[in-house]
Design a protein around this motif. Structure first.
Motif, short mmCIF file in Angstrom:
data_model
loop_
_atom_site.label_atom_id
_atom_site.label_comp_id
_atom_site.label_asym_id
_atom_site.label_seq_id
_atom_site.Cartn_x
_atom_site.Cartn_y
_atom_site.Cartn_z
N ASP A 206 0.81 -1.22 0.00
CA ASP A 206 0.00 0.00 0.00
C ASP A 206 0.83 1.27 0.00
OD1 ASP A 206 -2.49 -1.32 0.06
OD2 ASP A 206 -2.36 -1.58 2.23
N VAL A 222 -10.94 -8.53 8.28
CA VAL A 222 -10.69 -8.55 6.84
C VAL A 222 -11.88 -7.90 6.12
CG1 VAL A 222 -10.37 -10.01 4.82
CG2 VAL A 222 -9.26 -10.61 6.99
N SER A 223 -11.57 -7.02 5.18
CA SER A 223 -12.63 -6.32 4.46
C SER A 223 -12.16 -6.04 3.03
CB SER A 223 -12.97 -5.01 5.19
OG SER A 223 -14.07 -4.36 4.61
N ASN A 224 -12.92 -5.24 2.31
CA ASN A 224 -12.56 -4.87 0.95
C ASN A 224 -12.92 -3.39 0.73
OD1 ASN A 224 -11.57 -5.20 -1.66
ND2 ASN A 224 -13.58 -5.75 -2.48
N ARG A 225 -12.36 -2.56 1.64
CA ARG A 225 -12.63 -1.13 1.49
C ARG A 225 -11.94 -0.62 0.22
NH1 ARG A 225 -11.15 1.65 7.12
NH2 ARG A 225 -9.10 0.86 6.54
N GLU A 226 -12.48 0.28 -0.56
CA GLU A 226 -13.63 1.10 -0.25
C GLU A 226 -14.93 0.55 -0.82
OE1 GLU A 226 -12.98 5.60 0.33
OE2 GLU A 226 -12.12 5.04 -1.62
N SER A 227 -14.95 -0.68 -1.28
CA SER A 227 -16.20 -1.27 -1.74
C SER A 227 -17.16 -1.48 -0.58
CB SER A 227 -15.93 -2.60 -2.45
OG SER A 227 -15.14 -2.42 -3.59
N THR A 228 -16.64 -1.93 0.55
CA THR A 228 -17.50 -2.22 1.70
C THR A 228 -17.77 -1.00 2.57
OG1 THR A 228 -15.50 -2.94 2.84
CG2 THR A 228 -16.88 -4.65 1.86
N ARG A 275 -3.53 -4.13 6.17
CA ARG A 275 -3.75 -3.57 4.84
C ARG A 275 -4.80 -2.46 4.92
NH1 ARG A 275 -2.68 -6.25 0.13
NH2 ARG A 275 -3.35 -4.23 -0.71
N LYS A 277 -7.16 -1.84 2.99
CA LYS A 277 -8.50 -2.34 2.64
C LYS A 277 -9.19 -2.99 3.84
CE LYS A 277 -7.32 -7.07 1.19
NZ LYS A 277 -8.26 -7.68 2.16
N ASP A 278 -8.39 -3.41 4.84
CA ASP A 278 -8.93 -4.10 6.01
C ASP A 278 -9.18 -3.11 7.16
OD1 ASP A 278 -8.82 -6.54 4.67
OD2 ASP A 278 -6.74 -6.90 5.32
N THR A 290 -14.34 1.45 10.74
CA THR A 290 -14.66 1.06 9.37
C THR A 290 -14.31 2.14 8.35
OG1 THR A 290 -16.94 1.88 9.52
CG2 THR A 290 -16.54 -0.44 10.13
#
Length: 509
Positions: A206, A222-228, A275, A277-278, A290
């Motif tokens: 990153d 664990v996530s998929n920002r900025e989609s989530t 990360r 995204k997380d 978040t």
């Protein structure tokens, strides 16, 4: 009585080194040699002798961990105690090991500085014995693997920790703890990295300048920002502990906490642990977790010396990168302190954190301006030959600093700044502190007069025996636009001890 002893020592030094009526350059090294003659210094010496650990290394290790501050027995966030940061948590049992090795009670190791140092020396010697061959005589550079193991880290992260300790050794240490000076002269040593030689750091995906050392998977989501979730904030934290201790804590499955980045005080080194995204668990508020990226800064809220210029600049570069990447407005509504998160119970980054300077570095906008002039800045500093040059104190800014005896003469050291527009500016001073430096150094600042067309001087007196090795805020002044000498360090003072001229920073408000 203390004043009489100090004056007697000064008279003796003046006689021995012949500084009266001679060039000050001849006395630049008036206090060479290690200084460990107070209670804390003697504790380091005793522990070093007891366990066969080089005293210089023991001090450097403690300095890397805590800056020699035991915080009155208050543990770090990782559960580390005392100047040696002996950690006790469900995964790391350094405190318990130190107690077993030294025969000292765990509670005593937590609360008594001398016992804590003894426990740290015992632990370091134990790690060295595991690595060294039987009967091997260890030199200062042979302790690298033991120091790396002391960090509680693994691989390249442990290696980088040990390198930092040896960097402190090479640069020298000069610190004041509760009025006691602890000094270690620079040590020219190249360590044997042993099993850590040749390790390659994994870099962040990153943020290029950062190393990648992942937090334990149970400490973030664990996530998929900025989609989530959208990323709208950057949250500034202070670790309440050391850089290495914080990295180790975020890798500890029992901590239930993490941040995306951790920044080291001494040089601004960056480690990414989650990360972008997380979702790191750092803000104490799920909504803000978040929607934010958390940046931890090595240090303690109550100790301003941790917040170095290298740290500010490194953090600001990171924050700017994040803000541009996700479209986060670069203002104080979106770059916030942990204490500003709704429902926060934390106070970080605290009053020591310089928000004005930090945001000026983040924004780099035409409305924000800052400049630093050091005694070695070409064309920006001038002083007569009566001002000596020294590299003695490790608290200096840059490669050296200037010094002079106090005298009732017009013989100042001058600093020139190109002020972009007439307005209000914060002025900061950087100097090494020492008990032999001046307790009332006059700093003359030429501020804009009431007409706004000329200048008038105002004098601020600075005690250069304290608060060394950091930016000290002298105040806010209305400065006139133009390229001119606006700051001078004067020798004309009723105070005693050397007058120091090192660096100044001017920041537009």
């Amino acid at each position: 009585m203390r004043t009489h002893r100090w004056l007697a020592s000064l008279v003796l030094l003046l006689f021995l080194f012949g500084v009266v009526g001679t060039s000050l350059a001849a006395s630049a090294e008036f206090e060479r040699g290690n200084r460990l003659d107070g209670p804390l210094g003697r504790a380091f010496q005793k522990a070093a002798e007891t366990y066969g650990v080089p005293v210089e290394l023991l001090v450097a290790l403690a300095y890397a961990e805590t800056r020699l501050d035991d915080h009155d027995g208050v543990p770090s966030v990782a559960g580390g105690y005392g100047v040696m940061h002996l950690v006790s948590n469900p995964e790391v049992t350094a405190l318990e090991q130190a107690a077993a090795l030294s025969g000292l009670d765990e509670e005593l190791l937590k609360s008594d500085p001398a016992a804590n140092i003894m426990g740290g020396a015992a632990l370091l010697a134990h790690y060295a014995a595991d690595r060294a061959g039987a009967g091997k005589e260890m030199k200062l550079g042979d302790w690298f693997e033991a120091v790396a193991r002391y960090s509680g880290l693994e691989g390249a992260a442990a290696r980088d920790y040990a390198r930092q300790v040896y960097d402190f050794l090479n640069r020298g240490i000069d610190a004041e703890v509760d009025g006691e000076e602890i000094r270690i002269e620079p040590q020219a040593v190249k360590p044997d990295e042993g099993e850590y030689a040749g390790l390659v750091s994994i870099q962040s995906e990153d943020y290029g300048p950062a190393a990648w050392v992942p937090a334990h998977s149970s400490n973030y989501t664990v996530s998929n920002r900025e989609s989530t979730y959208p990323i709208n904030y950057i949250v500034i934290h202070v670790t309440q502990g050391s850089y290495a201790g914080t990295i180790s804590w975020f890798q500890n499955p029992s901590s239930n906490v993490s941040a995306h980045y951790v920044i080291r005080s001494s040089d601004g080194a960056v480690t990414q642990m989650v990360r972008e995204k997380d979702i790191a668990w750092h803000a104490g508020n799920w909504t803000y977790n978040t929607q934010s990226i958390g940046i931890e800064h090595e240090g303690w809220v109550s100790s301003c010396t941790w917040f170095t210029d290298a740290m500010y600049r490194s953090s600001a570069a990171l924050a700017r990168n994040i803000a541009l990447k996700y479209g986060i407005p670069m203002n104080r509504n979106h770059i916030i302190g942990h204490n500003e998160v709704p429902g926060a119970t934390h106070t970080d980054p605290g009053s020591c954190w310089d928000w004005n300077y930090y945001m000026s570095l983040v924004t780099q906008s035409s409305g924000s301006w800052s400049a630093i002039v050091d005694n070695s800045t070409s064309g920006r500093f001038r002083a007569s030959s009566n001002w000596g040059t020294s590299t003695w104190s490790s608290q200096r800014y840059g490669s050296d600093y200037r010094f002079a005896d106090p005298a009732a003469v017009s013989d100042a050291a001058y600093y020139k700044f190109n002020i972009p527009s007439t307005g209000y500016y914060d002025i900061y001073m950087w100097y090494p502190a020492n008990s032999g430096y001046n307790d009332k150094t006059p700093v003359v600042i030429w501020q804009a007069d009431s007409s706004g067309t000329g200048t008038t001087p105002v004098t601020v007196h600075v005690n250069q025996r304290t608060n060394g090795g950091k930016w000290v805020h002298l105040g806010t002044f209305r400065l006139l636009a133009g390229d001119r000498e606006i700051i001078a360090v004067s020798r004309w003072t009723s105070g005693t001890g050397y007058v120091i001229a090192d660096a100044f920073r001017v920041v537009k408000r």
